[in-house]
Design a protein around this motif. Structure first.
Motif, PDB file in Angstrom:
ATOM      1  N   ASN A 167       0.839  -1.194   0.000  1.00 44.51           N
ATOM      2  CA  ASN A 167       0.000   0.000   0.000  1.00 44.51           C
ATOM      3  C   ASN A 167       0.878   1.249   0.000  1.00 44.51           C
ATOM      4  OD1 ASN A 167       0.872   0.296   2.643  1.00 44.51           O
ATOM      5  ND2 ASN A 167      -1.069  -0.321   3.554  1.00 44.51           N
ATOM      6  N   SER A 168       0.258   2.399   0.097  1.00 41.51           N
ATOM      7  CA  SER A 168       0.984   3.662   0.003  1.00 41.51           C
ATOM      8  C   SER A 168       1.947   3.880   1.168  1.00 41.51           C
ATOM      9  CB  SER A 168       0.006   4.829  -0.095  1.00 41.51           C
ATOM     10  OG  SER A 168      -0.838   4.841   1.036  1.00 41.51           O
ATOM     11  N   ALA A 169       1.791   3.143   2.251  1.00 42.66           N
ATOM     12  CA  ALA A 169       2.711   3.225   3.391  1.00 42.66           C
ATOM     13  C   ALA A 169       3.828   2.183   3.282  1.00 42.66           C
ATOM     14  CB  ALA A 169       1.948   3.048   4.698  1.00 42.66           C
ATOM     15  N   ASP A 170       3.918   1.471   2.141  1.00 43.36           N
ATOM     16  CA  ASP A 170       4.904   0.409   1.894  1.00 43.36           C
ATOM     17  C   ASP A 170       4.687  -0.830   2.766  1.00 43.36           C
ATOM     18  OD1 ASP A 170       6.018   2.021  -0.036  1.00 43.36           O
ATOM     19  OD2 ASP A 170       7.765   2.598   1.173  1.00 43.36           O
ATOM     20  N   ASN A 171       3.510  -0.954   3.392  1.00 46.72           N
ATOM     21  CA  ASN A 171       3.196  -2.171   4.141  1.00 46.72           C
ATOM     22  C   ASN A 171       2.994  -3.320   3.168  1.00 46.72           C
ATOM     23  OD1 ASN A 171       1.199   0.005   5.967  1.00 46.72           O
ATOM     24  ND2 ASN A 171       3.013  -0.907   6.828  1.00 46.72           N
ATOM     25  N   ALA A 207       8.875  -3.188   5.153  1.00 47.30           N
ATOM     26  CA  ALA A 207       8.236  -2.226   4.257  1.00 47.30           C
ATOM     27  C   ALA A 207       8.902  -2.326   2.893  1.00 47.30           C
ATOM     28  CB  ALA A 207       8.391  -0.810   4.815  1.00 47.30           C
ATOM     29  N   ARG A 261       8.472  -1.230  -1.406  1.00 42.76           N
ATOM     30  CA  ARG A 261       7.826  -0.405  -2.439  1.00 42.76           C
ATOM     31  C   ARG A 261       7.283  -1.248  -3.574  1.00 42.76           C
ATOM     32  NH1 ARG A 261       9.758   5.199  -2.317  1.00 42.76           N
ATOM     33  NH2 ARG A 261       8.823   5.734  -0.314  1.00 42.76           N
TER      34      ARG A 261
END
Length: 90
Positions: free
Chosen positions: A33-37, A59, A61
């Motif tokens: 996701n956008s938080a790199d989770n 995390a 990318r």
């Protein structure tokens, strides 16, 4: 063929989704996701329902997954610093 949509990773803002097949034929879905989770879920039976999303540690990318010759799924990814990471089924 009927298309079904497995629910997306939470929190929302999916960045990437990929799929790989387990040795027993079930599909495994991975996403970031956008938080790199990093998130994962799998079918509970071939062609069946999906289990809940679970979050991996770390995390990343960008991710890729492939099924090894022995049937284990291996996930590779790149983090925000450009380092390559790897995780495999045990």
């Amino acid at each position: 063929m009927r298309l079904r949509h497995p629910e997306h990773p939470q929190p929302a803002q999916r960045r990437q989704r990929i799929v790989a097949r387990n040795a027993d034929g079930r599909l495994a879905l991975f996403g970031t996701n956008s938080a790199d989770n990093i998130w994962h879920r799998a079918q509970t039976s071939i062609g069946g329902a999906w289990n809940a999303w679970t979050q991996f540690d770390g995390a990343l990318r960008s991710i890729a997954a492939e099924t090894n010759a022995d049937g284990r799924i291996e996930v590779f990814g790149v983090n925000a610093a450009g380092q390559i990471w790897h995780r495999s089924q045990v």
